[in-house]
Design an enzyme around this catalytic site. Structure first.
Site, mmCIF file in Angstrom:
data_model
loop_
_atom_site.group_PDB
_atom_site.id
_atom_site.type_symbol
_atom_site.label_atom_id
_atom_site.label_comp_id
_atom_site.label_asym_id
_atom_site.label_seq_id
_atom_site.Cartn_x
_atom_site.Cartn_y
_atom_site.Cartn_z
ATOM 1 N N PHE A 163 0.861 -1.183 0.000
ATOM 2 C CA PHE A 163 0.000 0.000 0.000
ATOM 3 C C PHE A 163 0.899 1.235 0.000
ATOM 4 C CE2 PHE A 163 -2.900 3.181 1.667
ATOM 5 C CZ PHE A 163 -4.010 2.938 0.874
ATOM 6 N N ASP B 288 3.142 -4.482 8.819
ATOM 7 C CA ASP B 288 1.890 -3.763 8.637
ATOM 8 C C ASP B 288 0.782 -4.813 8.684
ATOM 9 O OD1 ASP B 288 -0.427 -2.623 7.566
ATOM 10 O OD2 ASP B 288 0.658 -1.363 6.138
ATOM 11 N N ARG C 95 -11.430 -6.692 -6.087
ATOM 12 C CA ARG C 95 -11.200 -7.206 -4.732
ATOM 13 C C ARG C 95 -12.530 -7.430 -4.020
ATOM 14 N NH1 ARG C 95 -7.570 -4.019 -0.863
ATOM 15 N NH2 ARG C 95 -9.404 -2.703 -0.959
ATOM 16 N N TYR D 245 -10.168 0.525 11.124
ATOM 17 C CA TYR D 245 -11.408 0.827 10.404
ATOM 18 C C TYR D 245 -11.782 -0.234 9.378
ATOM 19 C CZ TYR D 245 -7.959 2.766 7.103
ATOM 20 O OH TYR D 245 -6.880 2.943 6.267
ATOM 21 N N LYS D 246 -10.960 -1.265 9.223
ATOM 22 C CA LYS D 246 -11.276 -2.337 8.278
ATOM 23 C C LYS D 246 -12.029 -3.445 9.022
ATOM 24 C CE LYS D 246 -7.095 -1.315 5.594
ATOM 25 N NZ LYS D 246 -7.712 -0.542 4.501
#
Length: 399
Positions: free
Chosen positions: A116, A186, A358, A211-212
């Site tokens: 990312f 990460d 995705r 937040y995922k």
């Protein structure tokens, strides 16, 4: 399969819009039904009525530590090694800077060139502050060829945000440390999706978002992990703000960091965001991570079995359970309009350029029936050609 699902009851814990099959929880988790009331309490009672007294009476000062202790079991860490604060980008800057200070004389940071982008940008920024520093982008399979005596740290994502590939955390950590470097993980795309074992893997540092899969809400605070041995060594992170001072109310001109994990704090916490996270962790403390992982693999197995062989579809995510996170990436030459056509049908996934679709699988609130229906919608979209409609090809911001 739904009737036998031990996690089925958790679906009632989330506010899901009717008629939507939500396969994007790997980007933004669904809203827990308790969260609005928890945030309202902070706004109306703790802030509105108690005002500044809430820093002590409502435990605002201790909130970063308390939330860190609640996240620690989800990542296999000691409670004293985790703290909730800031964002993943800011936290990566802090731990990467600390890692470089722990390896004086070494100036190279290795990172995955397809990670990312924030990880790449922050590594570039940190090494740019070091005389002769460099950020070298490689692929994980090339790691051993680049682990030389100048590498101070390696930053890798536990789960590849594009493909859903799960890396071997213990094995990679051991190889990095054998070369004298420090390992930073990460875990944004693995925390809440599968058991993460930072302590067992002997990881040095880690960062993650909430937040995922953890459903903390948009812009929810992030967390960081620092192994106790490094806290004892006393690395000082460079964002030496007031909240990380050993005696913040002494108002001294010089900086002295707090002991332990508190030295990685910088500024006052975002209390409304932390209240929302606090609410979501009430749900996660009742969830069995082993059951979460088992259902994640069953959901993704089902989806892969239903979509492989569809016209123009290539399954990119590894089939082996040991190498798979909780998402499935499909390659299609016209992936963007296909995803837009699915969204128009109420099946929400997302797209990553140039050609990856995705689909995230969140075991606490996704059913097997929804996975079956999502695969059916994909088959119908491809067979009908409806994705070829002009309005589906107009690109905007896709998160």
């Amino acid at each position: 399969m739904d009737a036998a699902d031990p996690l089925a009851a958790f679906r009632t814990e989330f506010a899901l819009p009717p008629g939507v099959i939500y396969l994007d929880g790997n980007s933004l988790g669904a809203l827990p039904v308790r969260t609005p009331e928890r945030v309202r309490q902070v706004v109306e009672r703790e802030w509105g009525h108690e005002l500044i007294r809430s820093w002590n009476d409502a435990g605002w000062f201790e909130q970063p530590y308390r939330l860190g202790r609640r996240i620690a079991p989800l990542i296999g860490a000691d409670p004293a090694e985790v703290i909730v604060c800031d964002t993943t980008s800011v936290n990566l800057f802090k731990v990467l800077s600390a890692a470089l200070r722990l390896r004086p004389g070494r100036r190279t940071v290795l990172g995955d060139g397809e990670a990312f982008p924030t990880d790449l940008y922050i590594a570039e920024g940190v090494t740019g502050l070091v005389d002769g520093g460099r950020s070298l982008l490689i692929r994980p399979e090339e790691l051993d060829a680049h682990l030389d005596g100048d590498v101070a740290a390696v930053v890798l994502s536990h789960v590849d945000y594009r493909t859903g590939e799960l890396l071997d955390m213990p094995g990679i950590t051991a190889r990095v440390q054998a070369a004298g470097a420090l390992m930073i993980w990460d875990v944004c795309h693995s925390v809440g999706a599968l058991p993460v074992e930072l302590g067992a893997a002997n990881a040095d540092f880690a960062i993650g978002c909430t937040y995922k899969y953890l459903n903390g809400g948009p812009g929810a605070p992030a967390f960081l992990y620092v192994a106790e041995r490094h806290l004892a060594a006393g690395p000082v992170q460079p964002l030496s703000g007031w909240f990380g001072h050993a005696r913040p109310f002494a108002f001294e001109p010089g900086y002295e960091p707090k002991p332990g994990i508190g030295r990685f704090l910088t500024s006052s916490p975002s209390l409304l965001g932390q209240a929302a996270l606090d609410s979501s962790l009430d749900v996660w403390e009742r969830a069995d991570l082993g059951a979460v992982r088992a259902k994640s693999l069953a959901l993704t197995d089902l989806f892969v079995s239903l979509v492989e062989g569809l016209d123009g579809i290539e399954v990119v995510t590894p089939r082996e359970h040991a190498r798979r996170g909780s998402q499935v990436a499909l390659r299609h030459a016209d992936g963007y309009p296909v995803v837009q056509a699915l969204i128009a049908r109420g099946v929400i996934g997302d797209f990553r350029a140039p050609d990856l679709m995705r689909f995230g699988f969140t075991p606490l609130y996704l059913s097997y029936t929804e996975v079956w229906d999502a695969a059916r919608h994909l088959a119908e979209v491809l067979a009908s050609g409806e994705w070829q409609a002009e309005h589906f090809s107009r690109r905007g911001e896709v998160t």
